[in-house]
Design a protein around this motif. Sequence first.
Motif, short mmCIF file in Angstrom:
data_model
loop_
_atom_site.label_atom_id
_atom_site.label_comp_id
_atom_site.label_asym_id
_atom_site.label_seq_id
_atom_site.Cartn_x
_atom_site.Cartn_y
_atom_site.Cartn_z
N UNK A 167 31.30 38.35 52.83
CA UNK A 167 31.63 37.68 51.57
C UNK A 167 32.28 38.67 50.61
N UNK A 170 35.81 39.35 51.72
CA UNK A 170 36.62 38.14 51.51
C UNK A 170 36.97 37.98 50.02
N UNK A 175 40.35 37.30 45.55
CA UNK A 175 40.25 37.17 44.11
C UNK A 175 39.26 36.08 43.67
N UNK A 176 38.02 36.27 44.05
CA UNK A 176 36.95 35.41 43.55
C UNK A 176 35.97 36.28 42.79
N UNK A 178 33.67 36.02 40.49
CA UNK A 178 32.25 35.70 40.25
C UNK A 178 31.44 35.89 41.53
N UNK A 179 31.96 35.30 42.62
CA UNK A 179 31.25 35.48 43.90
C UNK A 179 31.22 36.96 44.24
N UNK A 421 31.73 48.77 27.01
CA UNK A 421 31.84 47.31 26.93
C UNK A 421 32.73 46.87 25.78
N UNK A 425 35.88 44.70 26.46
CA UNK A 425 35.33 43.37 26.33
C UNK A 425 36.43 42.33 26.48
N UNK A 426 36.23 41.42 27.40
CA UNK A 426 37.20 40.36 27.58
C UNK A 426 38.37 40.79 28.45
N UNK A 429 37.85 40.46 32.52
CA UNK A 429 37.97 39.16 33.15
C UNK A 429 39.43 38.78 33.35
N UNK A 433 43.22 38.55 37.03
CA UNK A 433 44.19 37.45 37.04
C UNK A 433 45.61 37.98 37.11
N UNK A 434 45.85 39.04 36.33
CA UNK A 434 47.19 39.59 36.33
C UNK A 434 47.41 40.32 37.64
N UNK A 435 47.87 39.56 38.59
CA UNK A 435 48.01 40.10 39.94
C UNK A 435 48.99 41.28 39.92
N UNK A 436 48.51 42.42 40.31
CA UNK A 436 49.39 43.57 40.38
C UNK A 436 49.47 44.37 39.10
N UNK A 438 48.10 46.60 37.36
CA UNK A 438 46.98 47.52 37.47
C UNK A 438 46.87 48.40 36.23
N UNK B 4 33.17 33.82 25.56
CA UNK B 4 34.01 34.34 26.63
C UNK B 4 34.14 33.31 27.75
N UNK B 7 35.09 33.25 34.13
CA UNK B 7 36.26 33.52 34.97
C UNK B 7 36.52 32.41 35.98
N UNK B 11 40.32 29.88 36.11
CA UNK B 11 41.21 29.97 37.27
C UNK B 11 42.56 29.28 37.06
N UNK B 15 48.32 32.07 34.10
CA UNK B 15 48.65 33.48 34.29
C UNK B 15 49.65 33.72 35.41
N UNK B 50 51.76 48.68 41.65
CA UNK B 50 52.25 47.46 41.00
C UNK B 50 53.66 47.09 41.41
N UNK B 53 53.75 44.37 43.91
CA UNK B 53 53.14 43.08 43.58
C UNK B 53 54.14 41.97 43.27
N UNK B 76 36.21 27.78 46.86
CA UNK B 76 34.95 28.28 46.30
C UNK B 76 33.89 27.19 46.36
#
Lengths: 456, 342
Positions: A167, A170, A175-176, A178-179, A421, A425-426, A429, A433-436, A438, B4, B7, B11, B15, B50, B53, B76
């Motif tokens: 898991x 995977x 890109x999961x 939370x899991x 933190x 903060x914020x 998360x 999402x912003x793929x790539x 970095x 907040x 996440x 989804x 973005x 990057x 990407x 999910x």
Amino acid sequence: MQAATRPMTIAGRRIPTLREMGAWLVSEVHRTPRGLKIWYALLGVFLAVGGVAALISVPPGWEVMGTSPKFEWGLLIVAYVFFAIITSGLCLSASLGTVFGLERFLPFEKRHAVLALISLITAFLVIALELHYPIRMVFGAMLTPAPTSPMWWMGVFYGTYLVVLIIEVWTLFTNHPVIHKYACTSCAIVAVFAPTTLGAVFGVLAAKPFWYGIFTPIQMVCTALTAGLAILGIVFWAVDRFRLANHGTAKPIAMPSIRLLMAIALVIVSALLIRQMVDALASPQPGMREAAIALISGPLAIQFWGVRVVIGLVVPALLLAMPMTRTPWGLLGTSVTMLVGVFMDRLNFVEAGQIYPRTTQAGTVSYPYAAYTPSPVELGILLFALAFFALAYTLAERYLKMGEGDSHIFWPWPWIKPHHDHEHDGEDDHDHKADGAQVDPLKRLASATPAQEVAL
Amino acid sequence: MTEKLNPADAEPTPTPVVAQPDAVEPAAEAPEAAEAAAVVPADAEPMPAPAMAPADAVLVPLEQLAPAIAAASVSRRAFLGFGLAVAGGVVGAGVLAQYFPVFASAGDEVAPIVPNYNPATKAWTFVVDSASCIGCGLCVVACKEENHVPEPAEYARTWIERHVTTTDGQLYIDSPEAGINGFPKDSTAPGAAGKAVKSSYFQPRLCMQCAEPPCVGVCPVSATYQTEDGIVLVDARRCIGCGYCVTSCPYGARYLTPAGEDTPSDTPGVADKCTWCYHRINKGQKPACVEICPVKSRQFGDANDPADPIAAIVKATNPAPFHPEWGTKPRVLYLGPALEEA
């Protein structure tokens, strides 16, 4: 390349046709560098040789192992324990980044997880070949559970481990977040439980005084960490040497950190080894002192002093300490010698535990020591396992995207605020999402508080 | 913190679409570039990650992006659903198993192997007299014949040891071929040759049928178990051949069977041990080794049976277990020098 029909897709990704796959394979062979081809060929030969040995060992009851009733556990148990503790060690060191928030290792998070998974699969391969009836084991462990048996618990924890690791890997690649968060924390927890129960498998055996006791599980966890760090050291060297993904951060950030962790691990493991030997020598229990003497001046002396102590502890300590070897190549040397030391430690442990039987074993008197020599089949299976591990990792490094792992930072204890933190903060998360997109780990490191710097 | 976004909920935020304008320009070099990007060239120039990407984003045109996101969220949900289904299945199977017992569990009552045999009434007692044993090896022969114990000497359910104390006070133990052919005049133990013997005796060995057997506790699949009358047996069809019980036995009473014609069960590679000839004693017979012993140094019987002399023997001779300090409550009782030495 205009396809007549609409191409099949999975989650927006087009599935290539067979022809395209063939063309890709051909072009891939052309594109593979020569050195890599030689490496593949070498591993292929090892796999072929080891594969034959593995096949020979499959029929139950064929006496192809060097083991006997007087020396029932041999090289394959050692190899299984070795790969199993590498898995735990990798997860323990990986959790430094993901669970405990040490950001230096985050760029290498995927490598930790992928290596841990490969190593666990290797461990299962070896134990399946060692057991005479592995399929019975799967059903037997589920249908007739034996909670009094540490081996059953080991199966439970390593089985859980496999699921959680799958898991984790995977979620890292899909890109999961939370899991992924829960998988990582579960992994770090199981990474402690699993080698502990593995240690308990030996530690509950009152019949083998050298194995018996509370320190065996502790020693298992500590050598696990050492083995994990050694594997990471080799990987960091490879990342730097072959300019793999994230190689920019390997030399300035990861290597100094891992060197420090290795030094700590070496000190702990040395202290535990000294305790083990002193305790055994002072023990009034029959079998305990004899096992220690077998290691110190008996038939195991060369592998104890020469390999375990000198190659496994003294050489890596020197390589870590000397300024001239604080290079990637020096790190490689440290890691390889440490890994050899850990393997020899496991071998010494298994051999010393059985070398002085308390009584005659099924009609065989072993005096002064029980003898065990690994058979060619056992050595072949070990070779197979090592080659499988190396090949699987090489393929993963070449075909998986290993270099985008620094976006999964999280803090698993919401009631305690981490130092950074407020700064992130914020942000965390959104990172994934912003793929790539970095964030430079150096920048992140710069934003760490002085306390964290000291901790690193 | 409560404001907040979760996440998981975030989804479908646009973005990935933001990345789309960047992806329009290199769209012409679509599949080849994408394939190349999927490979990490080992000898490539140092290049920040990057940079690869956006080339990846080219693969996914805008109209396909929404289903992709939907598929990702469904996966999910599917994952959680799968987990729930598995958990539900396990719980359901557990409940069903209570009503429709398909598999026997360790707690089930074992059906009697022989009709009219009540194990609860038996108090099997085994007494070994190391003073009277002559080391002839007939017990080893009888055991191998009776129980199909493999021929080679390293597989023995029962064996005989010779303990020799030389005049210099050294103790030498030997058991050539497990004692099956008797013993030569001089001890075969290394270092014993040529030394003058002060005293010696033979000690027959077998499974102690411990009251607290470590081998039963460590078996990961419950293949080895204790019967109600205290005999430790192995279910050869459940044993996985891990050898854990072999290493756990302080008395060295177990081994893994080799493949070959002469194996105790039809599945080779499993644990095997002395059963006090359970198949004989539950029919009122004596174990093969007891039956054949010419000097009656092995005595066996049911202490609960008033007609059986074993209770009287125990009362008269006061035998004791061998190495009770190992904590397994061994049930074979010894007489003679073996006890004094231990």
